[in-house]
Design an enzyme around this catalytic site. Structure first.
Site, PDB file in Angstrom:
ATOM      1  N   HIS A   1     -26.563 -87.925 -41.493  1.00  0.00           N
ATOM      2  CA  HIS A   1     -25.379 -87.858 -42.358  1.00  0.00           C
ATOM      3  C   HIS A   1     -25.132 -86.395 -42.742  1.00  0.00           C
ATOM      4  O   HIS A   1     -25.835 -85.490 -42.265  1.00  0.00           O
ATOM      5  CB  HIS A   1     -25.534 -88.748 -43.593  1.00  0.00           C
ATOM      6  CG  HIS A   1     -26.804 -88.521 -44.358  1.00  0.00           C
ATOM      7  ND1 HIS A   1     -27.063 -87.361 -45.047  1.00  0.00           N
ATOM      8  CD2 HIS A   1     -27.892 -89.320 -44.556  1.00  0.00           C
ATOM      9  CE1 HIS A   1     -28.237 -87.445 -45.637  1.00  0.00           C
ATOM     10  NE2 HIS A   1     -28.778 -88.606 -45.352  1.00  0.00           N
TER      11      HIS A   1
ATOM     12  N   GLY B   1     -25.752 -84.752 -45.338  1.00  0.00           N
ATOM     13  CA  GLY B   1     -26.894 -84.109 -45.957  1.00  0.00           C
ATOM     14  C   GLY B   1     -27.810 -83.490 -44.916  1.00  0.00           C
ATOM     15  O   GLY B   1     -28.263 -82.340 -45.058  1.00  0.00           O
ATOM     16  N   HIS B   2     -28.077 -84.239 -43.840  1.00  0.00           N
ATOM     17  CA  HIS B   2     -28.882 -83.697 -42.737  1.00  0.00           C
ATOM     18  C   HIS B   2     -28.193 -82.475 -42.118  1.00  0.00           C
ATOM     19  O   HIS B   2     -28.844 -81.472 -41.807  1.00  0.00           O
ATOM     20  CB  HIS B   2     -29.070 -84.754 -41.638  1.00  0.00           C
ATOM     21  CG  HIS B   2     -29.927 -85.917 -42.027  1.00  0.00           C
ATOM     22  ND1 HIS B   2     -29.447 -87.194 -42.081  1.00  0.00           N
ATOM     23  CD2 HIS B   2     -31.239 -85.985 -42.381  1.00  0.00           C
ATOM     24  CE1 HIS B   2     -30.428 -88.015 -42.432  1.00  0.00           C
ATOM     25  NE2 HIS B   2     -31.518 -87.301 -42.629  1.00  0.00           N
TER      26      HIS B   2
ATOM     27  N   GLN C   1     -45.378 -94.186 -43.010  1.00  0.00           N
ATOM     28  CA  GLN C   1     -44.989 -93.862 -44.378  1.00  0.00           C
ATOM     29  C   GLN C   1     -44.261 -95.000 -45.084  1.00  0.00           C
ATOM     30  O   GLN C   1     -43.828 -94.852 -46.225  1.00  0.00           O
ATOM     31  CB  GLN C   1     -44.140 -92.593 -44.415  1.00  0.00           C
ATOM     32  CG  GLN C   1     -42.747 -92.713 -43.817  1.00  0.00           C
ATOM     33  CD  GLN C   1     -42.098 -91.364 -43.680  1.00  0.00           C
ATOM     34  OE1 GLN C   1     -42.506 -90.539 -42.858  1.00  0.00           O
ATOM     35  NE2 GLN C   1     -41.062 -91.092 -44.471  1.00  0.00           N
TER      36      GLN C   1
ATOM     37  N   LYS D   1     -33.885 -83.368 -52.216  1.00  0.00           N
ATOM     38  CA  LYS D   1     -33.774 -84.728 -52.772  1.00  0.00           C
ATOM     39  C   LYS D   1     -35.135 -85.403 -52.848  1.00  0.00           C
ATOM     40  O   LYS D   1     -35.443 -86.085 -53.820  1.00  0.00           O
ATOM     41  CB  LYS D   1     -32.808 -85.577 -51.932  1.00  0.00           C
ATOM     42  CG  LYS D   1     -32.631 -87.003 -52.490  1.00  0.00           C
ATOM     43  CD  LYS D   1     -31.537 -87.751 -51.759  1.00  0.00           C
ATOM     44  CE  LYS D   1     -31.962 -88.120 -50.356  1.00  0.00           C
ATOM     45  NZ  LYS D   1     -32.986 -89.196 -50.357  1.00  0.00           N
TER      46      LYS D   1
ATOM     47  N   LEU E   1     -26.670 -88.188 -51.046  1.00  0.00           N
ATOM     48  CA  LEU E   1     -26.579 -88.824 -49.734  1.00  0.00           C
ATOM     49  C   LEU E   1     -27.969 -89.208 -49.234  1.00  0.00           C
ATOM     50  O   LEU E   1     -28.928 -88.457 -49.366  1.00  0.00           O
ATOM     51  CB  LEU E   1     -25.912 -87.900 -48.727  1.00  0.00           C
ATOM     52  CG  LEU E   1     -24.436 -87.584 -48.929  1.00  0.00           C
ATOM     53  CD1 LEU E   1     -23.825 -87.088 -47.621  1.00  0.00           C
ATOM     54  CD2 LEU E   1     -23.646 -88.774 -49.438  1.00  0.00           C
ATOM     55  N   SER E   2     -28.043 -90.389 -48.661  1.00  0.00           N
ATOM     56  CA  SER E   2     -29.288 -90.927 -48.117  1.00  0.00           C
ATOM     57  C   SER E   2     -28.939 -91.854 -46.972  1.00  0.00           C
ATOM     58  O   SER E   2     -27.884 -92.506 -46.989  1.00  0.00           O
ATOM     59  CB  SER E   2     -30.041 -91.701 -49.213  1.00  0.00           C
ATOM     60  OG  SER E   2     -31.080 -92.487 -48.657  1.00  0.00           O
TER      61      SER E   2
END
Length: 272
Positions: free
Chosen positions: A27, A29-30, A54, A142, A177-178
Site C-alpha cells: 500500500h 505506506g510501503h 511471527q 508504525k 495505513l496497514s
C-alpha cells in the site's frame, strides 16, 4: 528495469543494497518506505515474504491479505531494482537458522498479547539481513516496538546496517495505513480513525501537564466508548521502551485495538 528474484546471488551481493522487507499487500505506506530507500541512491531491494513464525494465531496467518501479482506490478511501477520473493524453504532451510530472542522488551505490550511474535520477527529479519547483506534497511515507525527491537538486535549483533525510519502514513481521516485495513468495511475504517484521534487527545493532555496515568486511563475509557475493543494503550520512554520516569523526555504513546475483529496498532511521539 526491475528484476524479480527468488534467491540472492553473488551479483546482488556485489552491490550496495538498501533493503525494504515487507509481507506483501503493498500500500502507499510501503511505497513511502520505498521512496526513502531510493533517496539513498543505492540498489533498492524489496522482499515479500509472509512469515508464519511471527503469527501466534494460525487463522490470522491464513487470512493475511495476499495480492502477489498486484504487488509486483506496483513495485515495478515504483522503480525498485529488485523484488525478492523467497520460498519458505529458502528462508528456513532444513538445517535451521538461529532463533533470535527479543528479551524483556519483547515480552510486553505486543509481545504480551502475541506470544512468540517478536521472536518470529527478529529471527526472520536477521535471516533476511544475512541473505541480502544490505548496508541500509528501511522500516516504518508504525510498528514501534518492532523497530526498537530490530535496532537493539543490530547493536547487539554488531551488524553494519543503517536503519532508516519511515514516518507513519495515514489516510485522510488519520487511520494508519496497514495491510490489514483491507479487511475493514468503509464504516469500520471511519470508526478506526478514532484510534488516532484518541492518541492526539491523550498527547494533548500530557503536554498540558496532566498526570501520565490519569491521561492514559482517560484515553482508554474514551476509546472503549466506540465500537473498538482496546487491547492496550500505554506510554513508554522512547529510549528504552520502559514506563517513563521523571527524567524521560521523549515519550511514545502506543496502542493496539480491534475493529471488526481486525487488530490495528498505532503510536504517536510526545516530547516533554
Amino acid at each position: 528495469m526491475t528484476k524479480v528474484i527468488t534467491t540472492i546471488n553473488e551479483d546482488i551481493l556485489s552491490k550496495k543494497i538498501c533493503f525494504i522487507p515487507t509481507m506483501g499487500a503493498i500500500h502507499e505506506g510501503h511505497l513511502s518506505l520505498v521512496d526513502l530507500g531510493k533517496e539513498t541512491n543505492l540498489n533498492t531491494l524489496v522482499s515479500i515474504f509472509l512469515n508464519r513464525k511471527q503469527f501466534n494465531n494460525t487463522e490470522d496467518f491464513i487470512n493475511y491479505p495476499s495480492q502477489l501479482e498486484q504487488d509486483i506490478q506496483i513495485l515495478e511501477s515504483s522503480g525498485v531494482d529488485y523484488i525478492f520473493l523467497p520460498e519458505e524453504s529458502y528462508i528456513y532451510p532444513s538445517q535451521g537458522v538461529p532463533t533470535v530472542l527479543p528479551g524483556k522488551v519483547g515480552g510486553i505490550l505486543e509481545g504480551l498479547s502475541r506470544p512468540g511474535h517478536f521472536e518470529g520477527v527478529l529471527t526472520v529479519v536477521n535471516r533476511l539481513f544475512d541473505l541480502v547483506q544490505p548496508s541500509h534497511a528501511v522500516f516504518g515507525k508504525k510498528d514501534a516496538q518492532q523497530l526498537f527491537l530490530i535496532k537493539n538486535m543490530i547493536n547487539e549483533f554488531d551488524l553494519n546496517i543503517k536503519i532508516i525510519e519511515g514516518e507513519i502514513f495515514r489516510d485522510e481521516n488519520g487511520l494508519a495505513l496497514s495491510s490489514r485495513n483491507k479487511h475493514l468495511s468503509p464504516a469500520a475504517k471511519l470508526n478506526a480513525s478514532n484510534i488516532f484521534s484518541n492518541l492526539l487527545y491523550v498527547a494533548n493532555e500530557i503536554n498540558s501537564g496532566k498526570d501520565f496515568k490519569e491521561s492514559v486511563e482517560l484515553g482508554s475509557n474514551l476509546i472503549n466508548q466506540n465500537e473498538i475493543k482496546l487491547d492496550y494503550l500505554d506510554l513508554v520512554d522512547e529510549e528504552n521502551f520502559k514506563y517513563p520516569n521523571k527524567y524521560s523526555r521523549k515519550l511514545k504513546l502506543v496502542i493496539a485495538a480491534y475493529v471488526e475483529d481486525i487488530r490495528l496498532i498505532d503510536n504517536i511521539d510526545i516530547k516533554i
